[in-house]
Motif scaffolding. Structure first.
Motif, short mmCIF file in Angstrom:
data_model
loop_
_atom_site.label_atom_id
_atom_site.label_comp_id
_atom_site.label_asym_id
_atom_site.label_seq_id
_atom_site.Cartn_x
_atom_site.Cartn_y
_atom_site.Cartn_z
N PRO A 50 2.21 147.27 8.89
CA PRO A 50 3.20 146.22 8.65
C PRO A 50 2.68 144.83 9.00
O PRO A 50 1.82 144.66 9.87
CB PRO A 50 4.36 146.62 9.57
N ASN A 51 3.19 143.85 8.28
CA ASN A 51 2.91 142.44 8.54
C ASN A 51 1.44 142.08 8.33
O ASN A 51 0.91 141.17 8.98
CB ASN A 51 3.33 142.06 9.97
N THR A 52 0.77 142.78 7.42
CA THR A 52 -0.62 142.47 7.11
C THR A 52 -0.79 141.84 5.73
O THR A 52 -1.90 141.49 5.35
CB THR A 52 -1.50 143.74 7.19
N ALA A 53 0.30 141.71 4.98
CA ALA A 53 0.21 141.08 3.65
C ALA A 53 -0.14 139.61 3.80
O ALA A 53 0.38 138.92 4.68
CB ALA A 53 1.53 141.24 2.91
N PRO A 54 -1.03 139.11 2.96
CA PRO A 54 -1.39 137.69 3.05
C PRO A 54 -0.26 136.81 2.58
O PRO A 54 0.49 137.15 1.66
CB PRO A 54 -2.60 137.58 2.12
N ALA A 55 -0.13 135.66 3.21
CA ALA A 55 0.86 134.68 2.77
C ALA A 55 0.56 134.29 1.33
O ALA A 55 -0.60 134.05 0.98
CB ALA A 55 0.84 133.46 3.67
N GLY A 56 1.59 134.27 0.52
CA GLY A 56 1.41 133.84 -0.86
C GLY A 56 1.19 134.95 -1.85
O GLY A 56 1.04 134.69 -3.05
N CYS A 57 1.19 136.23 -1.39
CA CYS A 57 0.98 137.33 -2.34
C CYS A 57 2.25 137.67 -3.10
O CYS A 57 2.20 138.42 -4.08
CB CYS A 57 0.43 138.57 -1.63
N GLY A 58 3.40 137.16 -2.63
CA GLY A 58 4.65 137.38 -3.34
C GLY A 58 5.49 138.52 -2.80
O GLY A 58 6.63 138.70 -3.22
N LEU A 59 4.94 139.29 -1.86
CA LEU A 59 5.67 140.42 -1.30
C LEU A 59 5.84 140.20 0.19
O LEU A 59 4.87 140.07 0.93
CB LEU A 59 4.89 141.71 -1.56
N GLU A 60 7.10 140.16 0.63
CA GLU A 60 7.37 139.85 2.03
C GLU A 60 7.13 141.03 2.95
O GLU A 60 6.75 140.86 4.11
CB GLU A 60 8.81 139.36 2.18
N ALA A 61 7.37 142.23 2.45
CA ALA A 61 7.20 143.42 3.30
C ALA A 61 6.83 144.60 2.42
O ALA A 61 7.24 144.70 1.26
CB ALA A 61 8.49 143.72 4.07
N GLY A 62 6.06 145.52 2.98
CA GLY A 62 5.70 146.74 2.27
C GLY A 62 4.48 146.55 1.38
O GLY A 62 3.78 145.54 1.44
N ARG A 63 4.26 147.54 0.54
CA ARG A 63 3.07 147.57 -0.31
C ARG A 63 3.44 148.07 -1.70
O ARG A 63 4.18 149.05 -1.83
CB ARG A 63 2.02 148.49 0.32
N ILE A 64 2.91 147.41 -2.72
CA ILE A 64 3.02 147.87 -4.10
C ILE A 64 1.66 148.42 -4.52
O ILE A 64 0.63 147.79 -4.27
CB ILE A 64 3.43 146.74 -5.05
N ASN A 65 1.67 149.58 -5.13
CA ASN A 65 0.45 150.18 -5.68
C ASN A 65 0.68 150.48 -7.16
O ASN A 65 1.59 151.23 -7.50
CB ASN A 65 0.08 151.44 -4.92
N ILE A 66 -0.11 149.85 -8.01
CA ILE A 66 -0.02 150.06 -9.45
C ILE A 66 -1.20 150.94 -9.87
O ILE A 66 -2.35 150.57 -9.63
CB ILE A 66 -0.07 148.73 -10.22
N THR A 67 -0.90 152.09 -10.47
CA THR A 67 -1.99 152.95 -10.95
C THR A 67 -1.87 153.11 -12.45
O THR A 67 -0.82 153.48 -12.98
CB THR A 67 -1.98 154.33 -10.28
N LEU A 68 -2.96 152.80 -13.14
CA LEU A 68 -3.04 152.93 -14.59
C LEU A 68 -3.72 154.26 -14.93
O LEU A 68 -4.74 154.61 -14.33
CB LEU A 68 -3.83 151.79 -15.20
N ARG A 69 -3.15 154.98 -15.91
CA ARG A 69 -3.67 156.29 -16.28
C ARG A 69 -3.72 156.44 -17.80
O ARG A 69 -2.95 155.80 -18.52
CB ARG A 69 -2.77 157.40 -15.74
N VAL A 70 -4.57 157.34 -18.25
CA VAL A 70 -4.60 157.78 -19.63
C VAL A 70 -4.01 159.18 -19.65
O VAL A 70 -4.61 160.11 -19.12
CB VAL A 70 -6.03 157.79 -20.20
N THR A 71 -2.82 159.35 -20.24
CA THR A 71 -2.15 160.67 -20.17
C THR A 71 -2.78 161.66 -21.13
O THR A 71 -2.73 162.87 -20.87
CB THR A 71 -0.66 160.55 -20.50
N GLY A 72 -3.32 161.20 -22.25
CA GLY A 72 -3.80 162.12 -23.28
C GLY A 72 -2.69 162.71 -24.10
O GLY A 72 -2.91 163.64 -24.88
N MET A 73 -1.48 162.17 -23.96
CA MET A 73 -0.32 162.68 -24.67
C MET A 73 0.03 161.77 -25.84
O MET A 73 -0.36 160.60 -25.88
CB MET A 73 0.87 162.83 -23.72
N THR A 74 0.78 162.32 -26.80
CA THR A 74 1.20 161.52 -27.95
C THR A 74 2.72 161.59 -28.11
O THR A 74 3.36 162.47 -27.56
CB THR A 74 0.54 162.04 -29.24
#
Length: 214
Positions: free
Chosen positions: A190-214
């Motif tokens: 907690p409280n390790t996010a840099p000032a100015g990143c846009g997120l006041e608390a917590g963590r966002i993780n975005i993962t991009l994937r190729v599903t192979g589905m149609t």
């Protein structure tokens, strides 16, 4: 934070610290709030009847253990938001930045994103990303509080594995021989996010994937 020693990553895994600028992080945080207020809200998926401590919103395809569908049948039945073209370009730039392989970057066509939010107590146990039919790399972006990320082997959840810290703006990719490596988030700081990143608390993780589905 722990000041973990970072051993060399196994083949196919790449860590690029500080890849996203603060401006890019803020922009993605704004998109995250839009996604969370979209047709399918943030929700905690259930695994064997137990809710995960992480909440997730999906783009392109809706993930639920252990499959992808277009409709969020376990939430409200709505179709998830489309996977945006700019996110394909983002994924390709990430592959190029990590590997230097222009051909691999050009051929990378992600069609789904799992966007996870971790509050101060959220964790994610060791698991494989194996619900996709394709085995193209997973591109992971971190925004907000630093986390302790555990990256293991492809056979089981136990050692050998290594722990590293993923900070706001970091890029992590795993593909090739590491594509099915077990991995998880042990804790966030907690409280390790840099000032100015846009997120006041917590963590966002975005993962991009190729599903192979149609």
């Amino acid at each position: 934070m722990t000041g973990l020693f970072h051993a060399p990553l196994p083949a196919g895994a790449y860590h690029v610290p500080g890849w996203l600028t603060l401006e890019q992080q803020r922009w993605l945080v704004r998109r995250f709030h839009e996604w969370a207020n979209g047709p399918v809200p943030l929700r905690a998926a259930k695994i064997r009847g137990h809710e995960m401590s992480v909440t997730t919103v999906c783009l392109g395809w809706h993930w639920r253990p252990y499959e992808y569908t277009r409709l969020a049948v376990d939430v409200n039945g709505n179709r998830v938001l489309e996977f945006p073209d700019w996110m394909v370009r983002l994924g390709r730039r990430a592959i190029l930045a990590a590997t230097g392989d222009a051909k691999a970057a050009e051929g990378y066509n992600p069609d789904a994103a799992l966007v996870n939010y971790y509050d101060g107590s959220a964790r994610m146990g060791m698991h494989q990303d194996k619900d996709e039919l394709a085995r193209e790399p997973v591109v992971s972006l971190s925004i907000g509080d630093t986390c302790q990320f555990r990256f293991g082997n492809t056979e089981h959840r136990n050692k050998p594995y290594q722990d590293l810290e993923l900070a706001s703006g970091d890029l992590f990719i795993f593909g090739g021989p590491s594509r099915l490596a077990y991995h998880g988030v042990i804790k966030t700081f907690p409280n390790t996010a840099p000032a100015g990143c846009g997120l006041e608390a917590g963590r966002i993780n975005i993962t991009l994937r190729v599903t192979g589905m149609t």
